[in-house]
Design a protein around this motif. Structure first.
Motif, PDB file in Angstrom:
ATOM      1  N   HIS A   1      22.329 -20.369  24.780  1.00 14.36           N
ATOM      2  CA  HIS A   1      23.476 -20.142  25.330  1.00 14.36           C
ATOM      3  C   HIS A   1      23.766 -20.728  26.727  1.00 14.36           C
ATOM      4  O   HIS A   1      22.777 -21.117  27.347  1.00 14.36           O
ATOM      5  CB  HIS A   1      23.661 -18.346  25.318  1.00 14.36           C
ATOM      6  CG  HIS A   1      22.630 -17.930  26.401  1.00 14.36           C
ATOM      7  ND1 HIS A   1      21.296 -17.889  26.163  1.00 14.36           N
ATOM      8  CD2 HIS A   1      22.837 -17.325  27.712  1.00 14.36           C
ATOM      9  CE1 HIS A   1      20.740 -17.137  27.167  1.00 14.36           C
ATOM     10  NE2 HIS A   1      21.509 -17.059  28.098  1.00 14.36           N
ATOM     11  N   PRO A   2      25.091 -20.770  27.241  1.00 13.25           N
ATOM     12  CA  PRO A   2      25.120 -21.596  28.410  1.00 13.25           C
ATOM     13  C   PRO A   2      24.910 -20.763  29.619  1.00 13.25           C
ATOM     14  O   PRO A   2      24.956 -19.364  29.432  1.00 13.25           O
ATOM     15  CB  PRO A   2      26.709 -21.960  28.506  1.00 13.25           C
ATOM     16  CG  PRO A   2      27.244 -20.883  27.649  1.00 13.25           C
ATOM     17  CD  PRO A   2      26.086 -20.358  26.612  1.00 13.25           C
ATOM     18  N   GLN A   3      24.421 -21.156  30.756  1.00 14.19           N
ATOM     19  CA  GLN A   3      24.321 -20.428  31.951  1.00 14.19           C
ATOM     20  C   GLN A   3      25.086 -21.339  33.144  1.00 14.19           C
ATOM     21  O   GLN A   3      24.907 -22.447  33.213  1.00 14.19           O
ATOM     22  CB  GLN A   3      22.953 -20.377  32.324  1.00 14.19           C
ATOM     23  CG  GLN A   3      22.466 -19.074  31.710  1.00 14.19           C
ATOM     24  CD  GLN A   3      22.613 -17.782  32.249  1.00 14.19           C
ATOM     25  OE1 GLN A   3      23.030 -17.530  33.243  1.00 14.19           O
ATOM     26  NE2 GLN A   3      22.289 -16.785  31.391  1.00 14.19           N
ATOM     27  N   PRO A   4      26.079 -20.806  34.047  1.00 13.06           N
ATOM     28  CA  PRO A   4      26.613 -21.493  35.052  1.00 13.06           C
ATOM     29  C   PRO A   4      25.690 -21.607  36.123  1.00 13.06           C
ATOM     30  O   PRO A   4      24.788 -21.018  36.506  1.00 13.06           O
ATOM     31  CB  PRO A   4      27.861 -20.566  35.529  1.00 13.06           C
ATOM     32  CG  PRO A   4      27.293 -19.251  35.082  1.00 13.06           C
ATOM     33  CD  PRO A   4      26.360 -19.165  33.684  1.00 13.06           C
ATOM     34  N   SER A   5      25.896 -23.185  36.681  1.00  9.41           N
ATOM     35  CA  SER A   5      25.040 -23.397  37.966  1.00  9.41           C
ATOM     36  C   SER A   5      25.763 -22.665  39.207  1.00  9.41           C
ATOM     37  O   SER A   5      26.848 -22.309  39.038  1.00  9.41           O
ATOM     38  CB  SER A   5      25.014 -24.887  38.184  1.00  9.41           C
ATOM     39  OG  SER A   5      24.698 -25.448  36.984  1.00  9.41           O
ATOM     40  N   MET A   6      24.811 -22.661  40.077  1.00  9.20           N
ATOM     41  CA  MET A   6      25.504 -22.115  41.537  1.00  9.20           C
ATOM     42  C   MET A   6      26.300 -23.354  41.903  1.00  9.20           C
ATOM     43  O   MET A   6      26.094 -24.768  41.440  1.00  9.20           O
ATOM     44  CB  MET A   6      24.382 -22.064  42.355  1.00  9.20           C
ATOM     45  CG  MET A   6      23.730 -20.904  42.237  1.00  9.20           C
ATOM     46  SD  MET A   6      22.486 -20.455  43.718  1.00  9.20           S
ATOM     47  CE  MET A   6      21.463 -21.865  43.768  1.00  9.20           C
ATOM     48  N   PRO A   7      27.404 -23.186  42.624  1.00  8.78           N
ATOM     49  CA  PRO A   7      28.524 -24.248  43.115  1.00  8.78           C
ATOM     50  C   PRO A   7      27.666 -24.952  44.273  1.00  8.78           C
ATOM     51  O   PRO A   7      28.474 -25.716  44.994  1.00  8.78           O
ATOM     52  CB  PRO A   7      29.523 -23.508  43.423  1.00  8.78           C
ATOM     53  CG  PRO A   7      29.266 -22.205  43.779  1.00  8.78           C
ATOM     54  CD  PRO A   7      27.962 -21.949  42.985  1.00  8.78           C
ATOM     55  N   ILE A   8      26.597 -24.543  44.892  1.00 12.73           N
ATOM     56  CA  ILE A   8      25.900 -25.237  46.063  1.00 12.73           C
ATOM     57  C   ILE A   8      24.761 -25.875  45.603  1.00 12.73           C
ATOM     58  O   ILE A   8      23.845 -25.556  44.740  1.00 12.73           O
ATOM     59  CB  ILE A   8      25.438 -24.135  47.056  1.00 12.73           C
ATOM     60  CG1 ILE A   8      24.757 -23.164  46.399  1.00 12.73           C
ATOM     61  CG2 ILE A   8      26.750 -23.702  47.567  1.00 12.73           C
ATOM     62  CD1 ILE A   8      24.215 -21.972  47.290  1.00 12.73           C
ATOM     63  N   ARG A   9      24.779 -27.204  45.944  1.00 18.14           N
ATOM     64  CA  ARG A   9      23.441 -28.243  45.658  1.00 18.14           C
ATOM     65  C   ARG A   9      22.935 -28.758  46.690  1.00 18.14           C
ATOM     66  O   ARG A   9      23.694 -29.233  47.596  1.00 18.14           O
ATOM     67  CB  ARG A   9      24.041 -29.283  44.435  1.00 18.14           C
ATOM     68  CG  ARG A   9      24.972 -28.943  43.359  1.00 18.14           C
ATOM     69  CD  ARG A   9      25.271 -29.955  42.630  1.00 18.14           C
ATOM     70  NE  ARG A   9      25.812 -29.308  41.259  1.00 18.14           N
ATOM     71  CZ  ARG A   9      26.100 -30.214  39.942  1.00 18.14           C
ATOM     72  NH1 ARG A   9      25.960 -31.258  40.117  1.00 18.14           N
ATOM     73  NH2 ARG A   9      26.914 -29.397  39.178  1.00 18.14           N
ATOM     74  N   ASP A  10      21.671 -29.024  46.451  1.00 20.33           N
ATOM     75  CA  ASP A  10      21.070 -29.837  47.986  1.00 20.33           C
ATOM     76  C   ASP A  10      20.425 -31.090  47.195  1.00 20.33           C
ATOM     77  O   ASP A  10      19.658 -31.598  48.056  1.00 20.33           O
ATOM     78  CB  ASP A  10      19.863 -28.812  48.268  1.00 20.33           C
ATOM     79  CG  ASP A  10      18.764 -28.474  47.031  1.00 20.33           C
ATOM     80  OD1 ASP A  10      19.151 -28.946  46.141  1.00 20.33           O
ATOM     81  OD2 ASP A  10      17.795 -27.790  47.383  1.00 20.33           O
ATOM     82  N   ASN A  11      20.947 -31.647  46.310  1.00 22.86           N
ATOM     83  CA  ASN A  11      21.024 -33.006  45.827  1.00 22.86           C
ATOM     84  C   ASN A  11      22.146 -33.020  44.679  1.00 22.86           C
ATOM     85  O   ASN A  11      23.013 -32.288  44.664  1.00 22.86           O
ATOM     86  CB  ASN A  11      19.428 -33.212  45.149  1.00 22.86           C
ATOM     87  CG  ASN A  11      19.272 -32.312  43.934  1.00 22.86           C
ATOM     88  OD1 ASN A  11      19.761 -31.994  43.040  1.00 22.86           O
ATOM     89  ND2 ASN A  11      17.952 -31.815  43.944  1.00 22.86           N
ATOM     90  N   GLU A  12      22.178 -34.319  43.966  1.00 14.74           N
ATOM     91  CA  GLU A  12      23.047 -34.566  43.107  1.00 14.74           C
ATOM     92  C   GLU A  12      22.993 -33.594  41.634  1.00 14.74           C
ATOM     93  O   GLU A  12      24.029 -33.397  41.004  1.00 14.74           O
ATOM     94  CB  GLU A  12      23.145 -35.963  42.630  1.00 14.74           C
ATOM     95  CG  GLU A  12      23.528 -36.890  43.703  1.00 14.74           C
ATOM     96  CD  GLU A  12      24.810 -36.515  44.410  1.00 14.74           C
ATOM     97  OE1 GLU A  12      25.695 -36.349  43.432  1.00 14.74           O
ATOM     98  OE2 GLU A  12      24.797 -36.555  45.584  1.00 14.74           O
ATOM     99  N   SER A  13      21.953 -33.030  41.730  1.00 14.42           N
ATOM    100  CA  SER A  13      21.485 -32.010  40.503  1.00 14.42           C
ATOM    101  C   SER A  13      21.946 -30.519  40.783  1.00 14.42           C
ATOM    102  O   SER A  13      21.707 -30.048  41.741  1.00 14.42           O
ATOM    103  CB  SER A  13      20.226 -32.393  39.559  1.00 14.42           C
ATOM    104  OG  SER A  13      20.409 -33.907  39.307  1.00 14.42           O
ATOM    105  N   PRO A  14      22.257 -29.808  39.672  1.00 18.22           N
ATOM    106  CA  PRO A  14      22.462 -28.356  40.019  1.00 18.22           C
ATOM    107  C   PRO A  14      21.057 -27.786  40.054  1.00 18.22           C
ATOM    108  O   PRO A  14      20.101 -28.145  39.451  1.00 18.22           O
ATOM    109  CB  PRO A  14      23.087 -27.856  38.792  1.00 18.22           C
ATOM    110  CG  PRO A  14      22.954 -28.860  37.561  1.00 18.22           C
ATOM    111  CD  PRO A  14      22.821 -30.264  38.328  1.00 18.22           C
ATOM    112  N   HIS A  15      20.699 -26.671  40.737  1.00 20.68           N
ATOM    113  CA  HIS A  15      19.739 -25.958  40.594  1.00 20.68           C
ATOM    114  C   HIS A  15      19.200 -25.663  39.144  1.00 20.68           C
ATOM    115  O   HIS A  15      20.298 -24.800  38.477  1.00 20.68           O
ATOM    116  CB  HIS A  15      19.742 -24.633  41.597  1.00 20.68           C
ATOM    117  CG  HIS A  15      19.454 -24.968  43.013  1.00 20.68           C
ATOM    118  ND1 HIS A  15      18.355 -24.742  43.753  1.00 20.68           N
ATOM    119  CD2 HIS A  15      20.448 -25.589  43.683  1.00 20.68           C
ATOM    120  CE1 HIS A  15      18.723 -25.174  45.113  1.00 20.68           C
ATOM    121  NE2 HIS A  15      19.563 -25.711  44.972  1.00 20.68           N
TER     122      HIS A  15
END
Length: 828
Positions: A758-772
């Motif tokens: 199932h999908p899980q949304p990422s946080m909208p804050i990133r400390d690099n180009e990829s999502p946490h």
């Protein structure tokens, strides 16, 4: 001294998101230097305006800051700005939204010289992806985020609120990012660079419906004013005097509502016991109960609802908020001074009881410095350390959270902490699991373990460990206390006094662990006169005053979401906990946070609160032209107090819509040319938005004549090619396949027992180009009982087995009959 009085912050660019982020730091004493060009931040000119033509929106965003003017045409502007940044702790950067004539600076080079600098930058859509270069407004972003299409009359157009939501949500996320990095620095860590997508920040409000769409398919449609899938009734209704907000989410609440109104035929109809049946018969049901509600006043129904434990709440006007002694006493409404003008605005919702926020203050004039008491004495307070201390595992790695929350708001708060690396231990009971697992206790639901198949539960409980403890029995209570001794944070969102009655009130917990931060996320606050009111996310919106800003033409206050208060409350709770955690890490002193979730929605109405507090010029003839007929109490029909045009327009096909806005005179000229009115584009008299207001109806007709023959995505493509702010009104189901989100890997796939992939949304804050990355799926009921009890508390296998035999712990939900049988054995 405030919690953040040791921090120096520089704010550059012009964006509501970054201004609000910086204000959240200023609320707790940080020194915030707002960098502006000689003409001032463009938001200073944003409507609605006070009688002396000051921006009420700017005032809310910038109270208690200082202003520094830097002219980019001056030869020393770059070194001046770079010097300011190198001497600060946090750079809050809104240049990607609007550079506001800010000198061009090399952030990478500055961070190389100052590796301890925390840098947070915001953009509408992120640096990469199909929407990355889109022209945008708050409303076009919310349309794309699935937050417009489900609100309003069934036949259309969808209703949406003024542009004061998207930036606040993104500002909250930006604050969460920056504050989590400050937590890292309290443990010897270094700086960090974060990017915040305003679009993705607003998806926190759509996640629940996205997950429901993933599970059930394309089942959601706009159902009418104050009607929202999947619950009914969840709306606002007229009474003998005033408006009343009604929510009946559970069968028992529906039966009590019918009893209260003397409608036994509705109460006893089995087809209406659950929300699905009631939604299918909404017109008939409303036809029977709305006349009954007009027999008594909203306050009388509210009192009756308290007695019957029904979520009913009076719906206030903005004038009611301004006169509410409780909100004034709590600091939900605070004084603000703008030059010679004095008024009221919305205060901080982070109700830290030992280190409270500032209670209002002054808005700086362009270039004005404000002086506050600071704990910072010299530049040695700066951190020049490189990133470290488990930064790869998240800035909150090593922080333990005991999570007593259920539903959406509280679990979203603790999920965000878990996403940032905290060890979150979720406590449920087999007698009373998290109600978002499902409220159905019939035998088939239990034996088929349907409570393990609720996707909404999985959405907000990932990255956590789960344990079951019966807190009503001494053994379970004792184990919970032992967990709290080793924790940093404890959070609950029960009704007021639930934990206290169980023996887990803050006074008890403080004696066990004085460094612990404990937050209560109640609806109205622990000492509110409304503290006993049952509430859902819908109740919070109804009670916040926001529906009065978005009222329909006939005066009905209009809601915009099935449960707006839940995700907004969850994010504000996370921000509050991080603030208190920073104080605890610096001083060793924990404290109690009294978060009132309904107050968390009030920032969305802040400009109107300020304007009305000063003059009440709602429809006065001497009000500035742009304010006439578009500020409360006249309300909103998709128009904006500043942008003309600004509306929701029909496209080709069934129920297809797009929001279009002209945010400046040049954008207006491009829009007029595109829709075939070059005469308008060339007419200098129509360049000011105030002049266009007089022919707004005609402008809207021409725009819709252009959009109605076009596919909504094609229309958006043409408009964006001309650099015109626009956004298709999406449904939540559309977001599962959104091309921009897919290009940014926003939705991550995870596998879990009983559900599968199932999908899980990422946080909208990133400390690099990829999502946490999402590390682990939501726990099954009691999944980590043995792990936590043995590894953290040192219990033996025999002791754990005995707890299971005694049903203090377990992994299977008890049926209604089993719970009733237990009550006979353990009456307490």
């Amino acid at each position: 001294m405030g919690v953040f009085s040791h921090l120096r912050i520089v704010e550059v660019g012009s964006a509501a998101a970054t201004s609000y982020c910086a204000r959240l730091f200023a609320d707790f004493g940080a020194e915030v230097q707002k960098v502006e060009p000689p003409t001032g931040d463009p938001i200073r000119r944003s409507a609605p305006l006070t009688p002396s033509f000051q921006s009420a929106w700017f005032a809310f965003l910038n109270v208690n800051k200082s202003s520094t003017i830097i002219d980019p045409s001056e030869p020393n502007s770059v070194p001046q700005l770079e010097s300011m940044i190198e001497e600060c702790d946090i750079l809050i950067d809104g240049r990607d939204v609007d550079p506001a004539d800010c000198p061009s600076i090399d952030i990478g080079a500055i961070r190389h010289r100052r590796p301890g600098l925390i840098h947070v930058e915001a953009s509408w859509f992120g640096a990469e992806g199909p929407y990355a270069q889109f022209a945008a407004t708050d409303s076009t972003v919310r349309a794309l985020a699935g937050l417009v299409k489900l609100a309003g009359p069934a036949e259309g157009p969808p209703l949406h609120s003024p542009d004061f939501q998207a930036g606040i949500l993104a500002g909250l996320w930006a604050f969460i990012a920056a504050a989590s990095s400050v937590v890292t620095q309290t443990r010897g860590g270094g700086g960090q660079s974060w990017s915040v997508s305003i679009f993705e920040s607003n998806l926190a409000l759509s996640e629940y419906l996205m997950f429901e769409a993933f599970a059930r398919g394309d089942v959601m449609r706009r159902l009418g004013i104050n009607r929202f899938w999947p619950n009914f009734p969840t709306g606002i209704y007229g009474t003998k005097c005033g408006w009343i907000g009604v929510t009946t989410a559970k069968p028992g609440q529906w039966r009590a509502f019918c009893d209260m109104l003397g409608l036994p035929e509705l109460r006893d109809n089995p087809a209406l016991a659950f929300n699905e049946g009631r939604l299918q018969n909404a017109d008939r049901i409303e036809g029977q109960f709305t006349p009954k509600l007009r027999a008594r006043t909203a306050l009388e129904w509210f009192a009756e609802g308290l007695t019957r434990k029904i979520p009913l709440v009076p719906v206030p006007e903005i004038s009611d908020l301004l006169q509410d002694p409780e909100r004034l006493a709590r600091g939900a409404i605070v004084p603000v001074r703008m030059g010679e003008e004095e008024g009221l605005t919305v205060g901080s919702v982070q109700r830290l009881t030992s280190t409270p926020p500032l209670q209002g203050g002054r808005v700086p004039a362009a270039g004005e410095q404000q002086v506050f008491a600071r704990s910072r004495t010299d530049a040695s307070a700066k951190s020049n350390a490189a990133v470290g201390v488990g930064a790869d595992r998240g800035p909150l790695y090593g922080t333990r959270v005991i999570d007593f929350t259920m539903g959406w708001a509280g679990p979203l708060c603790t999920r965000t902490l878990a996403d940032l690396g905290a060890d979150v231990i979720k406590i449920e009971a087999i007698q009373y699991p998290d109600w978002w697992r499902g409220v159905d206790r019939r035998p088939g639901y239990v034996t088929d373990k349907m409570y393990e198949k609720a996707l909404c539960f999985c959405m907000v409980n990932r990255n956590k460990r789960g344990i079951t403890l019966d807190l009503k029995r001494p053994q379970g209570l004792a184990l919970a206390k032992r967990l709290l001794v080793g924790a940093d944070i404890a959070i609950d969102n029960f009704s007021v006094d639930v934990l206290s009655r169980l023996g887990l009130g803050y006074n008890v917990i403080r004696a066990l662990n004085p460094r612990l931060v404990m937050m209560s996320m109640s609806a109205f606050g622990t000492n509110s006169v409304n503290r006993e009111c049952r509430a859902y996310g819908s109740t919070l919106e109804q009670a916040s005053g926001l529906p009065g800003v978005i009222r329909t033409a006939d005066g009905l206050p209009a809601m915009t979401h099935i449960a707006l208060g839940d995700p907004v409350g969850g994010l504000n709770g996370c921000a509050a906990v991080l603030t208190a955690l920073i104080h605890a890490r610096r001083t060793g002193q924990g404290q109690f946070i009294d978060l009132a979730q309904t107050e968390c929605l009030m920032p969305f109405a802040a400009p109107w609160i300020t304007v009305q507090s000063i003059s009440g010029l709602s429809r006065a003839e001497d009000a500035p032209l742009l304010q006439r007929e578009v500020v409360p109490p006249a309300g909103y029909i998709n128009r904006h107090p500043q942008f003309v045009p600004h509306g929701c327009f029909r496209c080709a096909g069934d129920d297809k819509w797009i929001i279009v806005a002209a945010t400046d005179d040049h954008m207006w000229q491009r829009l007029a040319t595109l829709v075939g009115r070059t005469d308008w584009a060339m007419d200098p008299s129509l360049r000011p938005a105030a002049a266009r207001r007089a022919i707004e109806d005609e402008i809207e007709r021409y725009i819709e004549a252009w959009t109605v023959n076009r596919n909504e995505d094609d229309a958006m493509a043409e408009l964006q090619a001309a650099r015109i702010a626009s956004g298709v009104a999406r449904l939540p189901v559309d977001l599962l396949q959104d091309r921009h989100l897919r290009s940014r890997a926003f939705l991550q796939e995870l596998e879990r027992p009983f559900i599968g992939v199932h999908p899980q949304p990422s946080m909208p804050i990133r400390d690099n180009e990829s999502p946490h990355p999402v590390r682990t799926a939501a726990p099954t009921l009691g999944q980590h009982n043995r792990e936590i009890l043995s590894e953290l508390l040192g219990l033996s296998d025999d002791e754990i087995t005995q707890l299971a035999d005694d049903r203090i712990i377990g992994t299977t939900m008890l049926s209604e009959a089993e719970v009733a049988a237990e009550k006979n054995v353990y009456p307490n």
